[in-house]
Scaffold this motif. Structure first.
Motif, PDB file in Angstrom:
ATOM      1  N   PRO A   1       0.818  -1.208   0.000  1.00 19.89           N
ATOM      2  CA  PRO A   1       0.000   0.000   0.000  1.00 19.89           C
ATOM      3  C   PRO A   1       0.854   1.262   0.000  1.00 19.89           C
ATOM      4  O   PRO A   1       1.834   1.362   0.741  1.00 19.89           O
ATOM      5  CB  PRO A   1      -0.807  -0.126   1.293  1.00 19.89           C
ATOM      6  N   GLY A   2       0.475   2.205  -0.843  1.00 20.90           N
ATOM      7  CA  GLY A   2       1.215   3.450  -0.946  1.00 20.90           C
ATOM      8  C   GLY A   2       2.197   3.504  -2.094  1.00 20.90           C
ATOM      9  O   GLY A   2       2.639   4.590  -2.478  1.00 20.90           O
ATOM     10  N   ASP A   3       2.561   2.344  -2.647  1.00 24.73           N
ATOM     11  CA  ASP A   3       3.452   2.337  -3.812  1.00 24.73           C
ATOM     12  C   ASP A   3       2.746   2.961  -5.008  1.00 24.73           C
ATOM     13  O   ASP A   3       1.516   2.912  -5.120  1.00 24.73           O
ATOM     14  CB  ASP A   3       3.880   0.906  -4.166  1.00 24.73           C
ATOM     15  N   GLN A   4       3.538   3.523  -5.906  1.00 23.63           N
ATOM     16  CA  GLN A   4       3.030   4.012  -7.186  1.00 23.63           C
ATOM     17  C   GLN A   4       3.537   3.061  -8.267  1.00 23.63           C
ATOM     18  O   GLN A   4       4.740   2.823  -8.378  1.00 23.63           O
ATOM     19  CB  GLN A   4       3.534   5.431  -7.460  1.00 23.63           C
ATOM     20  N   VAL A   5       2.616   2.496  -9.047  1.00 22.91           N
ATOM     21  CA  VAL A   5       2.968   1.501 -10.066  1.00 22.91           C
ATOM     22  C   VAL A   5       2.879   2.113 -11.454  1.00 22.91           C
ATOM     23  O   VAL A   5       1.877   2.757 -11.798  1.00 22.91           O
ATOM     24  CB  VAL A   5       2.034   0.276  -9.973  1.00 22.91           C
ATOM     25  N   ARG A   6       3.950   1.907 -12.231  1.00 22.29           N
ATOM     26  CA  ARG A   6       3.941   2.299 -13.643  1.00 22.29           C
ATOM     27  C   ARG A   6       3.980   1.023 -14.478  1.00 22.29           C
ATOM     28  O   ARG A   6       4.915   0.228 -14.372  1.00 22.29           O
ATOM     29  CB  ARG A   6       5.158   3.170 -13.979  1.00 22.29           C
ATOM     30  N   PHE A   7       2.946   0.821 -15.301  1.00 23.04           N
ATOM     31  CA  PHE A   7       2.924  -0.333 -16.198  1.00 23.04           C
ATOM     32  C   PHE A   7       3.733   0.012 -17.447  1.00 23.04           C
ATOM     33  O   PHE A   7       3.515   1.052 -18.082  1.00 23.04           O
ATOM     34  CB  PHE A   7       1.498  -0.692 -16.573  1.00 23.04           C
ATOM     35  N   VAL A   8       4.665  -0.873 -17.794  1.00 22.10           N
ATOM     36  CA  VAL A   8       5.565  -0.652 -18.927  1.00 22.10           C
ATOM     37  C   VAL A   8       5.326  -1.743 -19.966  1.00 22.10           C
ATOM     38  O   VAL A   8       5.595  -2.927 -19.700  1.00 22.10           O
ATOM     39  CB  VAL A   8       7.037  -0.677 -18.466  1.00 22.10           C
ATOM     40  N   PRO A   9       4.792  -1.403 -21.154  1.00 17.48           N
ATOM     41  CA  PRO A   9       4.557  -2.423 -22.179  1.00 17.48           C
ATOM     42  C   PRO A   9       5.855  -3.082 -22.638  1.00 17.48           C
ATOM     43  O   PRO A   9       6.871  -2.402 -22.847  1.00 17.48           O
ATOM     44  CB  PRO A   9       3.903  -1.631 -23.323  1.00 17.48           C
ATOM     45  N   ILE A  10       5.822  -4.411 -22.771  1.00 24.10           N
ATOM     46  CA  ILE A  10       6.965  -5.160 -23.303  1.00 24.10           C
ATOM     47  C   ILE A  10       6.459  -6.101 -24.392  1.00 24.10           C
ATOM     48  O   ILE A  10       5.265  -6.393 -24.488  1.00 24.10           O
ATOM     49  CB  ILE A  10       7.715  -5.962 -22.211  1.00 24.10           C
ATOM     50  N   SER A  11       7.388  -6.599 -25.213  1.00 29.10           N
ATOM     51  CA  SER A  11       7.045  -7.487 -26.325  1.00 29.10           C
ATOM     52  C   SER A  11       6.949  -8.933 -25.834  1.00 29.10           C
ATOM     53  O   SER A  11       7.455  -9.277 -24.757  1.00 29.10           O
ATOM     54  CB  SER A  11       8.112  -7.395 -27.398  1.00 29.10           C
ATOM     55  N   PRO A  12       6.308  -9.808 -26.625  1.00 26.39           N
ATOM     56  CA  PRO A  12       6.307 -11.230 -26.273  1.00 26.39           C
ATOM     57  C   PRO A  12       7.718 -11.797 -26.104  1.00 26.39           C
ATOM     58  O   PRO A  12       7.949 -12.636 -25.227  1.00 26.39           O
ATOM     59  CB  PRO A  12       5.571 -11.875 -27.452  1.00 26.39           C
ATOM     60  N   GLU A  13       8.652 -11.339 -26.935  1.00 28.95           N
ATOM     61  CA  GLU A  13      10.030 -11.823 -26.823  1.00 28.95           C
ATOM     62  C   GLU A  13      10.640 -11.422 -25.487  1.00 28.95           C
ATOM     63  O   GLU A  13      11.326 -12.223 -24.828  1.00 28.95           O
ATOM     64  CB  GLU A  13      10.869 -11.277 -27.979  1.00 28.95           C
ATOM     65  N   GLN A  14      10.403 -10.179 -25.076  1.00 25.20           N
ATOM     66  CA  GLN A  14      10.924  -9.737 -23.785  1.00 25.20           C
ATOM     67  C   GLN A  14      10.293 -10.528 -22.648  1.00 25.20           C
ATOM     68  O   GLN A  14      10.973 -10.884 -21.672  1.00 25.20           O
ATOM     69  CB  GLN A  14      10.646  -8.242 -23.598  1.00 25.20           C
ATOM     70  N   PHE A  15       9.004 -10.808 -22.773  1.00 28.48           N
ATOM     71  CA  PHE A  15       8.328 -11.588 -21.729  1.00 28.48           C
ATOM     72  C   PHE A  15       8.943 -12.976 -21.618  1.00 28.48           C
ATOM     73  O   PHE A  15       9.243 -13.450 -20.518  1.00 28.48           O
ATOM     74  CB  PHE A  15       6.832 -11.697 -22.052  1.00 28.48           C
ATOM     75  N   GLN A  16       9.127 -13.633 -22.763  1.00 28.97           N
ATOM     76  CA  GLN A  16       9.635 -15.010 -22.745  1.00 28.97           C
ATOM     77  C   GLN A  16      11.068 -15.086 -22.253  1.00 28.97           C
ATOM     78  O   GLN A  16      11.478 -16.101 -21.682  1.00 28.97           O
ATOM     79  CB  GLN A  16       9.512 -15.602 -24.157  1.00 28.97           C
ATOM     80  N   ASN A  17      11.839 -14.027 -22.470  1.00 29.06           N
ATOM     81  CA  ASN A  17      13.253 -14.025 -22.078  1.00 29.06           C
ATOM     82  C   ASN A  17      13.516 -13.335 -20.752  1.00 29.06           C
ATOM     83  O   ASN A  17      14.671 -13.121 -20.388  1.00 29.06           O
ATOM     84  CB  ASN A  17      14.094 -13.346 -23.170  1.00 29.06           C
ATOM     85  N   TRP A  18      12.452 -12.983 -20.036  1.00 25.82           N
ATOM     86  CA  TRP A  18      12.630 -12.280 -18.765  1.00 25.82           C
ATOM     87  C   TRP A  18      13.301 -13.200 -17.754  1.00 25.82           C
ATOM     88  O   TRP A  18      12.955 -14.380 -17.647  1.00 25.82           O
ATOM     89  CB  TRP A  18      11.269 -11.838 -18.223  1.00 25.82           C
ATOM     90  N   PRO A  19      14.303 -12.685 -17.012  1.00 20.54           N
ATOM     91  CA  PRO A  19      15.003 -13.543 -16.060  1.00 20.54           C
ATOM     92  C   PRO A  19      14.072 -14.120 -15.008  1.00 20.54           C
ATOM     93  O   PRO A  19      13.169 -13.435 -14.515  1.00 20.54           O
ATOM     94  CB  PRO A  19      16.024 -12.576 -15.421  1.00 20.54           C
ATOM     95  N   ALA A  20      14.319 -15.370 -14.644  1.00 23.89           N
ATOM     96  CA  ALA A  20      13.525 -16.009 -13.597  1.00 23.89           C
ATOM     97  C   ALA A  20      13.867 -15.389 -12.256  1.00 23.89           C
ATOM     98  O   ALA A  20      14.987 -14.916 -12.039  1.00 23.89           O
ATOM     99  CB  ALA A  20      13.806 -17.509 -13.581  1.00 23.89           C
ATOM    100  N   PRO A  21      12.912 -15.348 -11.319  1.00 25.21           N
ATOM    101  CA  PRO A  21      13.193 -14.777  -9.985  1.00 25.21           C
ATOM    102  C   PRO A  21      14.243 -15.593  -9.258  1.00 25.21           C
ATOM    103  O   PRO A  21      14.349 -16.809  -9.413  1.00 25.21           O
ATOM    104  CB  PRO A  21      11.837 -14.846  -9.270  1.00 25.21           C
ATOM    105  N   THR A  22      15.041 -14.897  -8.466  1.00 27.90           N
ATOM    106  CA  THR A  22      16.097 -15.574  -7.696  1.00 27.90           C
ATOM    107  C   THR A  22      15.656 -15.821  -6.278  1.00 27.90           C
ATOM    108  O   THR A  22      14.737 -15.200  -5.792  1.00 27.90           O
ATOM    109  CB  THR A  22      17.361 -14.706  -7.704  1.00 27.90           C
TER     110      THR A  22
END
Length: 237
Positions: A216-237
């Motif tokens: 609560p209280g955070d400000q969120v900015r949604f940033v459009p990405i491509s399908p390629e960027q989605f598929q190649n996004w690093p897995a959480p550590t």
């Protein structure tokens, strides 16, 4: 200590272990009221009131959960009143909100409702994406599932009701809208909002501190990405 006249609150006991602080009785979600709730909740946490075990903000109220043996509710309310008078005084220094960028792949298999929603609103899919990502949104509260943020308020052009028929299965990370709000489903679950995209980020990791990506209280900015960027996004550590 002077508090602006438009800032008001009332108290309502909820049994012997909870005290509700209500900032508005309106059913309509308001940005200013949500910010007041966030500020009040944070100030009460920082004050470390005796006997208090949890503080939960919502759209128009804050609930203070406490142990019944530490303080009477009257004494607790006196402590709370002092904290609120300070945080809402004209001289209080309010913290700068944290801004979090959330990447979103819109449409297609990631946002199965985007095309239908654009038709419902009589605009292009690109316009829906633009409206959804054009300005930061306030995280009012973390809701029905661990780490699930309720965010708003969108422009009136994105004012749509919930789906007529809810889904029984929504993918983790799905970004959905309804009633001028956005939500992100942190795990696989049912839901009745319009799914327009998906984020590759993980919103809830119980082994981390804090376990939730957004609060609560955070400000969120949604940033459009491509399908390629989605598929190649690093897995959480």
């Amino acid at each position: 200590m002077s508090v602006p006249a438009h800032i008001k609150w009332t108290y309502l006991p909820q049994g012997d272990r909870s005290l509700l602080i209500r900032f508005s009785d309106h059913e309509v979600i308001e940005q200013e009221i949500g910010q007041l709730c966030v500020q009040a909740a944070q100030a009460l946490r920082d004050s470390a009131l005796p006997g208090v075990v949890d503080i939960v903000p919502s759209f128009n109220a804050v609930v203070v959960h406490h142990l019944p043996g530490e303080l009477s509710q009257a004494a607790l309310q006196t402590h709370i009143e002092q904290v609120l008078l300070h945080v809402f005084s004209k001289t209080a220094n309010l913290p700068t909100p944290r801004i979090v960028d959330i990447p979103v792949c819109y449409g297609q298999e990631w946002g199965p409702d985007l095309e239908d929603l654009a038709q419902l609103l009589s605009v292009s899919q690109e316009r829906v994406i633009q409206l959804h990502s054009q300005k930061p949104l306030l995280v009012f509260m973390v809701g029905f599932a661990p780490g699930a943020p309720y965010m708003g308020i969108h422009e009136p052009e994105l004012d749509v009701p919930r789906r007529a028929t809810p889904r029984t299965h929504i993918a983790a990370g799905s970004v959905a809208i309804a009633n001028r709000q956005s939500i992100i489903y942190p795990n696989i679950s049912p839901g009745g909002w319009h799914v327009i995209g998906r984020t590759p980020l993980t919103l809830f990791q119980p082994g981390q501190t804090p376990p939730t990506l957004l609060g609560p209280g955070d400000q969120v900015r949604f940033v459009p990405i491509s399908p390629e960027q989605f598929q190649n996004w690093p897995a959480p550590t």
